[in-house]
Design a protein around this motif. Structure first.
Motif, PDB file in Angstrom:
ATOM      1  N   GLY A   4      45.850  27.037  43.992  1.00 48.23           N
ATOM      2  CA  GLY A   4      45.575  27.616  42.663  1.00 48.23           C
ATOM      3  C   GLY A   4      45.354  29.115  42.792  1.00 48.23           C
ATOM      4  O   GLY A   4      46.303  29.895  42.983  1.00 48.23           O
ATOM      5  N   LEU A   5      44.101  29.553  42.730  1.00 44.84           N
ATOM      6  CA  LEU A   5      43.801  30.986  42.855  1.00 44.84           C
ATOM      7  C   LEU A   5      42.989  31.271  44.118  1.00 44.84           C
ATOM      8  O   LEU A   5      43.310  32.180  44.878  1.00 44.84           O
ATOM      9  CB  LEU A   5      43.043  31.464  41.612  1.00 44.84           C
ATOM     10  CG  LEU A   5      43.864  31.393  40.313  1.00 44.84           C
ATOM     11  CD1 LEU A   5      42.977  31.630  39.096  1.00 44.84           C
ATOM     12  CD2 LEU A   5      45.018  32.391  40.322  1.00 44.84           C
TER      13      LEU A   5
ATOM     14  N   ALA B 224      44.045  33.220  47.902  1.00 41.55           N
ATOM     15  CA  ALA B 224      43.223  34.384  48.295  1.00 41.55           C
ATOM     16  C   ALA B 224      42.685  34.173  49.711  1.00 41.55           C
ATOM     17  O   ALA B 224      42.717  35.082  50.549  1.00 41.55           O
ATOM     18  CB  ALA B 224      42.077  34.580  47.305  1.00 41.55           C
ATOM     19  N   LEU B 225      42.228  32.943  50.017  1.00 41.55           N
ATOM     20  CA  LEU B 225      41.720  32.681  51.374  1.00 41.55           C
ATOM     21  C   LEU B 225      42.864  32.715  52.398  1.00 41.55           C
ATOM     22  O   LEU B 225      42.685  33.247  53.503  1.00 41.55           O
ATOM     23  CB  LEU B 225      40.993  31.333  51.441  1.00 41.55           C
ATOM     24  CG  LEU B 225      40.474  31.004  52.842  1.00 41.55           C
ATOM     25  CD1 LEU B 225      39.373  31.981  53.262  1.00 41.55           C
ATOM     26  CD2 LEU B 225      39.957  29.570  52.930  1.00 41.55           C
TER      27      LEU B 225
ATOM     28  N   ILE C  73      43.323  42.345  50.524  1.00 37.48           N
ATOM     29  CA  ILE C  73      44.278  41.339  51.024  1.00 37.48           C
ATOM     30  C   ILE C  73      45.706  41.651  50.563  1.00 37.48           C
ATOM     31  O   ILE C  73      46.603  40.815  50.679  1.00 37.48           O
ATOM     32  CB  ILE C  73      43.863  39.901  50.621  1.00 37.48           C
ATOM     33  CG1 ILE C  73      43.817  39.722  49.102  1.00 37.48           C
ATOM     34  CG2 ILE C  73      42.525  39.543  51.250  1.00 37.48           C
ATOM     35  CD1 ILE C  73      43.526  38.283  48.657  1.00 37.48           C
ATOM     36  N   GLY C  74      45.905  42.850  50.016  1.00 36.60           N
ATOM     37  CA  GLY C  74      47.265  43.334  49.726  1.00 36.60           C
ATOM     38  C   GLY C  74      47.886  42.782  48.462  1.00 36.60           C
ATOM     39  O   GLY C  74      49.112  42.777  48.329  1.00 36.60           O
ATOM     40  N   VAL C  75      47.054  42.346  47.505  1.00 30.48           N
ATOM     41  CA  VAL C  75      47.594  41.758  46.286  1.00 30.48           C
ATOM     42  C   VAL C  75      47.478  42.721  45.098  1.00 30.48           C
ATOM     43  O   VAL C  75      48.255  42.662  44.148  1.00 30.48           O
ATOM     44  CB  VAL C  75      46.825  40.442  45.984  1.00 30.48           C
ATOM     45  CG1 VAL C  75      47.069  39.935  44.597  1.00 30.48           C
ATOM     46  CG2 VAL C  75      47.205  39.372  47.001  1.00 30.48           C
ATOM     47  N   TRP C  76      46.525  43.636  45.204  1.00 25.88           N
ATOM     48  CA  TRP C  76      46.190  44.449  44.026  1.00 25.88           C
ATOM     49  C   TRP C  76      47.352  45.332  43.575  1.00 25.88           C
ATOM     50  O   TRP C  76      47.566  45.541  42.384  1.00 25.88           O
ATOM     51  CB  TRP C  76      44.935  45.286  44.279  1.00 25.88           C
ATOM     52  CG  TRP C  76      44.497  46.014  43.039  1.00 25.88           C
ATOM     53  CD1 TRP C  76      44.523  47.351  42.814  1.00 25.88           C
ATOM     54  CD2 TRP C  76      43.990  45.405  41.836  1.00 25.88           C
ATOM     55  NE1 TRP C  76      44.053  47.627  41.545  1.00 25.88           N
ATOM     56  CE2 TRP C  76      43.732  46.445  40.938  1.00 25.88           C
ATOM     57  CE3 TRP C  76      43.743  44.087  41.435  1.00 25.88           C
ATOM     58  CZ2 TRP C  76      43.230  46.229  39.657  1.00 25.88           C
ATOM     59  CZ3 TRP C  76      43.255  43.855  40.158  1.00 25.88           C
ATOM     60  CH2 TRP C  76      43.001  44.920  39.289  1.00 25.88           C
ATOM     61  N   ARG C  77      48.144  45.860  44.552  1.00 24.83           N
ATOM     62  CA  ARG C  77      49.211  46.792  44.147  1.00 24.83           C
ATOM     63  C   ARG C  77      50.192  46.129  43.165  1.00 24.83           C
ATOM     64  O   ARG C  77      50.763  46.788  42.307  1.00 24.83           O
ATOM     65  CB  ARG C  77      49.933  47.368  45.366  1.00 24.83           C
ATOM     66  CG  ARG C  77      50.680  46.359  46.193  1.00 24.83           C
ATOM     67  CD  ARG C  77      51.396  46.985  47.379  1.00 24.83           C
ATOM     68  NE  ARG C  77      52.226  45.998  48.059  1.00 24.83           N
ATOM     69  CZ  ARG C  77      51.763  45.134  48.950  1.00 24.83           C
ATOM     70  NH1 ARG C  77      50.490  45.150  49.274  1.00 24.83           N
ATOM     71  NH2 ARG C  77      52.565  44.248  49.515  1.00 24.83           N
ATOM     72  N   ALA C  78      50.375  44.814  43.287  1.00 23.34           N
ATOM     73  CA  ALA C  78      51.299  44.126  42.379  1.00 23.34           C
ATOM     74  C   ALA C  78      50.649  43.808  41.035  1.00 23.34           C
ATOM     75  O   ALA C  78      51.333  43.489  40.072  1.00 23.34           O
ATOM     76  CB  ALA C  78      51.784  42.832  43.025  1.00 23.34           C
ATOM     77  N   VAL C  79      49.328  43.905  40.976  1.00 21.35           N
ATOM     78  CA  VAL C  79      48.599  43.507  39.765  1.00 21.35           C
ATOM     79  C   VAL C  79      48.143  44.737  38.977  1.00 21.35           C
ATOM     80  O   VAL C  79      48.009  44.691  37.747  1.00 21.35           O
ATOM     81  CB  VAL C  79      47.356  42.657  40.172  1.00 21.35           C
ATOM     82  CG1 VAL C  79      46.482  42.328  38.981  1.00 21.35           C
ATOM     83  CG2 VAL C  79      47.772  41.379  40.883  1.00 21.35           C
ATOM     84  N   ALA C  80      47.971  45.862  39.707  1.00 22.40           N
ATOM     85  CA  ALA C  80      47.295  47.029  39.133  1.00 22.40           C
ATOM     86  C   ALA C  80      47.902  47.498  37.807  1.00 22.40           C
ATOM     87  O   ALA C  80      47.171  47.802  36.851  1.00 22.40           O
ATOM     88  CB  ALA C  80      47.306  48.168  40.142  1.00 22.40           C
ATOM     89  N   ASP C  81      49.243  47.543  37.737  1.00 18.81           N
ATOM     90  CA  ASP C  81      49.874  48.070  36.513  1.00 18.81           C
ATOM     91  C   ASP C  81      49.623  47.177  35.301  1.00 18.81           C
ATOM     92  O   ASP C  81      49.813  47.594  34.168  1.00 18.81           O
ATOM     93  CB  ASP C  81      51.401  48.192  36.708  1.00 18.81           C
ATOM     94  CG  ASP C  81      51.721  49.365  37.610  1.00 18.81           C
ATOM     95  OD1 ASP C  81      50.807  50.185  37.857  1.00 18.81           O
ATOM     96  OD2 ASP C  81      52.876  49.449  38.072  1.00 18.81           O
TER      97      ASP C  81
ATOM     98  N   ALA D  29      35.821  35.691  50.568  1.00 17.51           N
ATOM     99  CA  ALA D  29      35.499  36.859  51.407  1.00 17.51           C
ATOM    100  C   ALA D  29      34.454  36.489  52.458  1.00 17.51           C
ATOM    101  O   ALA D  29      34.534  36.914  53.615  1.00 17.51           O
ATOM    102  CB  ALA D  29      35.009  38.004  50.528  1.00 17.51           C
ATOM    103  N   ALA D  30      33.474  35.660  52.049  1.00 17.13           N
ATOM    104  CA  ALA D  30      32.406  35.275  52.983  1.00 17.13           C
ATOM    105  C   ALA D  30      32.969  34.379  54.086  1.00 17.13           C
ATOM    106  O   ALA D  30      32.692  34.582  55.274  1.00 17.13           O
ATOM    107  CB  ALA D  30      31.288  34.553  52.236  1.00 17.13           C
ATOM    108  N   LEU D  31      33.797  33.386  53.702  1.00 18.51           N
ATOM    109  CA  LEU D  31      34.328  32.455  54.714  1.00 18.51           C
ATOM    110  C   LEU D  31      35.253  33.196  55.682  1.00 18.51           C
ATOM    111  O   LEU D  31      35.179  32.987  56.910  1.00 18.51           O
ATOM    112  CB  LEU D  31      35.066  31.290  54.027  1.00 18.51           C
ATOM    113  CG  LEU D  31      35.597  30.201  54.953  1.00 18.51           C
ATOM    114  CD1 LEU D  31      34.498  29.584  55.812  1.00 18.51           C
ATOM    115  CD2 LEU D  31      36.304  29.091  54.154  1.00 18.51           C
TER     116      LEU D  31
END
Ligand SMILES: Cc1cc2nc3c(=O)[nH]c(=O)nc-3n(C[C@H](O)[C@H](O)[C@H](O)COP(=O)(O)OP(=O)(O)OC[C@H]3O[C@@H](n4cnc5c(N)ncnc54)[C@H](O)[C@@H]3O)c2cc1C
Length: 403
Positions: free
Chosen positions: A11-12, A16-17, A62-70, A311-313
């Motif tokens: 899912g989400l 991310a993990l 984790i390298g995902v933000w650049r695709a989401v930022a716009d 992030a913690a795990l």
């Protein structure tokens, strides 16, 4: 072993993990019952999330933000008011402005479709991640040195640690013998998005109505996401209305401050309840996200809490490897549970209490909560405390969320 980690649920929080763990050099197999094409539809379907600033930092890490930022709308202010439909807001309100903290916007509104697409693309690009789609995990075996899951097509996958990211009804938790506590609220959230004439200015609104809260969350352009928590009967009636009738029903609660409204995308319903796993770990098993804790969306914190688990795990596992420990062993899992369980239990109880306190029309409670809101609003240190909480900046932050 096929990989270091087996993650059940794409899912989400699972993706991310997978990305956080692969970023730290672990090999990962992630399995989801649904095909990726179904999980990530390109059309806007009305679902979006208020991601706290620290969740945005994780996505960046984790390298995902650049695709989401716009496609992300910064959340600059939050206004919280008490009211009844048709009567307008009560005079007492809490106003939280990101300008009162140094770190930046309190968070970002991101549409579900953009987030899922970014996760899938980033996972495709990683050599350390193997994705298995359209396969349901039906059994798990725990051995002294690892875990094996069996898929509904008969295949098996083994790993050192099995992570349950399979949502509120987590089969991974059940098969591990982890019990849950929880209850329903007899409330259902109607979720959709609206376009409006006037700009929202990056302001998120939370109106507390007698049947449940109405959240109006700014999306890019002149659009807002609506999370309208209503009694389950009333939500069922709302879903039977056509679009014009639905907007007529929404208007008295929404008000006219954003001008003319029109629906963009479909309407969805989510029955609301609380569910908390009694343990976040078992032998060679860890739970993250809604598999560990499903909370009321009143504070928009469910996914944020899941991303903090991620992030913690990821940090606990990296530190365990650096110490020469077995990543699926009892000590690292105990450290993960110690880090996350108290925090999420507190969040679950806080959202439960807020929902009970605000989702009713009792005149005494109304007076008390209005006085409480006025007091918080008048005290800069309390106000700043709430802003930092909304931005996710409080508590013991994992490294991936420190920016
Ligand atoms: C109305 C509403 C509004 C919300 N708004 C916000 C918000 O603004 N901000 C926020 O932070 N949170 C919000 N949330 C919470 C957020 O939506 C959830 O916390 C989040 O979606 C949980 O993600 P997850 O990956 O843990 O679980 P899920 O999204 O439930 O994913 C579980 C996955 O596991 C897969 N799966 C299940 N069983 C198996 C199996 N046996 N084998 C293989 N795969 C399996 C499923 O196919 C699914 O893809 C909201 C929730 C609701 C209901």
């Amino acid at each position: 072993m096929d990989s270091d980690l087996i993650i059940v649920g794409g899912g989400l929080n699972g993706p991310a993990l997978a990305l956080a763990a692969a970023g730290a050099g672990f090999s990962v197999t992630i399995i989801d019952a649904l095909p990726s094409a179904v999980r990530s539809m390109p059309d806007f379907d009305g679902r979006s999330y208020a991601l706290a600033l620290t969740s945005q930092r994780l996505l960046q890490g984790i390298g995902v933000w650049r695709a989401v930022a716009d496609h992300a709308q910064p959340m600059l202010e939050i206004k919280v008011t008490d009211g009844r439909a048709g009567e307008g807001a009560a005079p007492w309100m809490m106003h939280f402005d990101h300008a009162e903290i140094e770190e930046g916007p309190m968070g970002f509104l991101v549409e579900d479709r953009h987030l899922r697409a970014a996760f899938l693309t980033a996972m495709d690009e990683s050599d350390l991640i193997t994705q298995i789609d359209a396969a349901r995990v039906v059994a798990q075996d725990i051995m002294p040195d690892g875990a094996t899951v069996t898929l509904d097509n008969g295949e098996t996958v083994s790993g050192r640690l099995l992570v349950g990211s399979d949502g509120r009804g987590s089969g991974t938790a059940k098969r591990a013998g982890i019990k849950r506590i929880g209850w329903g609220y007899d409330q259902t959230a109607v979720v959709c998005a609206v376009a409006h004439d006037k700009p929202h200015g990056g302001i998120a609104h939370q109106f507390f109505m007698p049947n449940g809260p109405l959240a109006i969350l700014p999306l890019t352009g002149n659009r807002s996401s609506i999370v309208w928590s209503e009694s389950t009967d009333r939500a069922a009636q709302l879903m039977k209305l056509d679009d014009d009738q639905f907007l007529e029903a929404l208007r008295p609660a929404f008000g006219s401050f954003l001008g003319q409204l029109s629906l963009t995308g479909a309407r969805f319903t989510y029955p609301l309840g609380l569910t908390l796993a009694q343990s976040f770990v078992a032998d060679r098993v860890a739970l993250i996200g809604d598999a560990a804790h499903g909370v009321h969306p009143i504070a928009g914190q469910g996914l944020n809490a899941g991303l903090r688990d991620v992030a913690a795990l990821a940090q606990v596992l990296s530190e365990a490897r650096a110490r020469g420990e077995d990543i699926g062993g009892a000590q690292p899992l105990a450290r993960y549970q110690e880090w996350r369980r108290f925090d999420t239990t507190t969040l679950a109880l806080a959202t439960d209490t807020f929902n009970r306190l605000f989702s009713n029309d009792n005149p005494l409670l109304r007076a008390a909560r209005d006085m409480g809101m006025a007091a918080i609003n008048a005290a800069p240190s309390l106000r700043r405390g709430f802003i930092r909480e909304a931005a996710g900046l409080t508590g013991d932050l994992p490294k991936l969320m420190q920016g």
